[in-house]
Design a protein around this motif. Structure first.
Motif, PDB file in Angstrom:
ATOM      1  N   THR A   1      -7.713  -0.117  -6.373  1.00 19.42           N
ATOM      2  CA  THR A   1      -7.593  -0.159  -4.918  1.00 19.42           C
ATOM      3  C   THR A   1      -8.935   0.054  -4.225  1.00 19.42           C
ATOM      4  O   THR A   1      -9.233  -0.610  -3.238  1.00 19.42           O
ATOM      5  CB  THR A   1      -6.589   0.908  -4.436  1.00 19.42           C
ATOM      6  OG1 THR A   1      -5.324   0.622  -5.022  1.00 19.42           O
ATOM      7  CG2 THR A   1      -6.455   0.912  -2.923  1.00 19.42           C
ATOM      8  N   GLU A   2      -9.753   0.951  -4.730  1.00 19.08           N
ATOM      9  CA  GLU A   2     -11.033   1.262  -4.093  1.00 19.08           C
ATOM     10  C   GLU A   2     -12.087   0.182  -4.332  1.00 19.08           C
ATOM     11  O   GLU A   2     -13.075   0.119  -3.604  1.00 19.08           O
ATOM     12  CB  GLU A   2     -11.555   2.613  -4.597  1.00 19.08           C
ATOM     13  CG  GLU A   2     -10.659   3.787  -4.250  1.00 19.08           C
ATOM     14  CD  GLU A   2     -10.572   4.046  -2.750  1.00 19.08           C
ATOM     15  OE1 GLU A   2     -11.582   3.869  -2.040  1.00 19.08           O
ATOM     16  OE2 GLU A   2      -9.474   4.421  -2.286  1.00 19.08           O
TER      17      GLU A   2
ATOM     18  N   ALA B   1       0.827  -1.207   0.000  1.00 18.92           N
ATOM     19  CA  ALA B   1       0.000   0.000   0.000  1.00 18.92           C
ATOM     20  C   ALA B   1       0.864   1.262   0.000  1.00 18.92           C
ATOM     21  O   ALA B   1       0.551   2.244  -0.681  1.00 18.92           O
ATOM     22  CB  ALA B   1      -0.929  -0.007   1.203  1.00 18.92           C
TER      23      ALA B   1
ATOM     24  N   ARG C   1     -11.267  -3.351  -4.767  1.00 20.86           N
ATOM     25  CA  ARG C   1     -10.849  -4.696  -4.367  1.00 20.86           C
ATOM     26  C   ARG C   1     -10.068  -4.665  -3.072  1.00 20.86           C
ATOM     27  O   ARG C   1      -9.472  -3.663  -2.711  1.00 20.86           O
ATOM     28  CB  ARG C   1      -9.977  -5.314  -5.453  1.00 20.86           C
ATOM     29  CG  ARG C   1     -10.713  -5.432  -6.762  1.00 20.86           C
ATOM     30  CD  ARG C   1      -9.972  -6.272  -7.710  1.00 20.86           C
ATOM     31  NE  ARG C   1     -10.732  -6.314  -8.949  1.00 20.86           N
ATOM     32  CZ  ARG C   1     -10.713  -7.318  -9.767  1.00 20.86           C
ATOM     33  NH1 ARG C   1      -9.963  -8.356  -9.515  1.00 20.86           N
ATOM     34  NH2 ARG C   1     -11.418  -7.292 -10.869  1.00 20.86           N
ATOM     35  N   GLY C   2     -10.039  -5.786  -2.410  1.00 19.32           N
ATOM     36  CA  GLY C   2      -9.254  -5.940  -1.197  1.00 19.32           C
ATOM     37  C   GLY C   2      -8.452  -7.230  -1.268  1.00 19.32           C
ATOM     38  O   GLY C   2      -8.717  -8.088  -2.096  1.00 19.32           O
TER      39      GLY C   2
ATOM     40  N   LEU D   1      -6.398 -10.269   1.267  1.00 22.15           N
ATOM     41  CA  LEU D   1      -6.018 -10.839   2.546  1.00 22.15           C
ATOM     42  C   LEU D   1      -4.804 -11.723   2.284  1.00 22.15           C
ATOM     43  O   LEU D   1      -4.885 -12.668   1.500  1.00 22.15           O
ATOM     44  CB  LEU D   1      -7.155 -11.671   3.139  1.00 22.15           C
ATOM     45  CG  LEU D   1      -6.811 -12.467   4.400  1.00 22.15           C
ATOM     46  CD1 LEU D   1      -6.470 -11.517   5.554  1.00 22.15           C
ATOM     47  CD2 LEU D   1      -7.966 -13.372   4.775  1.00 22.15           C
TER      48      LEU D   1
ATOM     49  N   GLU E   1       2.029   2.108  -3.587  1.00 24.51           N
ATOM     50  CA  GLU E   1       0.990   2.083  -4.624  1.00 24.51           C
ATOM     51  C   GLU E   1       1.253   3.058  -5.773  1.00 24.51           C
ATOM     52  O   GLU E   1       1.304   2.666  -6.942  1.00 24.51           O
ATOM     53  CB  GLU E   1      -0.366   2.381  -3.983  1.00 24.51           C
ATOM     54  CG  GLU E   1      -1.505   2.513  -4.962  1.00 24.51           C
ATOM     55  CD  GLU E   1      -2.802   2.890  -4.261  1.00 24.51           C
ATOM     56  OE1 GLU E   1      -3.755   3.191  -4.978  1.00 24.51           O
ATOM     57  OE2 GLU E   1      -2.862   2.897  -3.013  1.00 24.51           O
TER      58      GLU E   1
END
Length: 75
Positions: free
Chosen positions: A56-57, A30, A59-60, A62, A33
């Motif tokens: 980025t806004e 991040a 999708r996420g 883990l 980016e």
């Protein structure tokens, strides 16, 4: 994948996932980016038909890592 300078020094690192024959998902830190997006954009050759889109806004991610991470099953 490492992003290298013209002299071969490491400028960044990212994970690339192939989504289909012509679509890829690039994941980087991040904090890096904007720099990594600039490096990718500046690496395009004249006339290349490539679209680089920041999602980025939308999708996420883990990240599961460690010596026993391969034993994790997600259903």
């Amino acid at each position: 994948m490492h992003l290298l300078s013209p002299g071969g020094r490491i400028q960044g690192e990212m994970t690339i996932t192939r989504l289909d024959d012509e679509k890829f998902y690039a994941l980087s830190a991040a904090a890096a980016e904007l720099r990594d997006q600039d490096l990718l954009t500046q690496s395009l050759l004249p006339g290349e038909s490539v679209r680089i889109e920041n999602v980025t806004e939308q999708r996420g991610v883990l990240v599961v890592s460690g010596p026993r991470s391969a034993t994790l099953c997600v259903s």
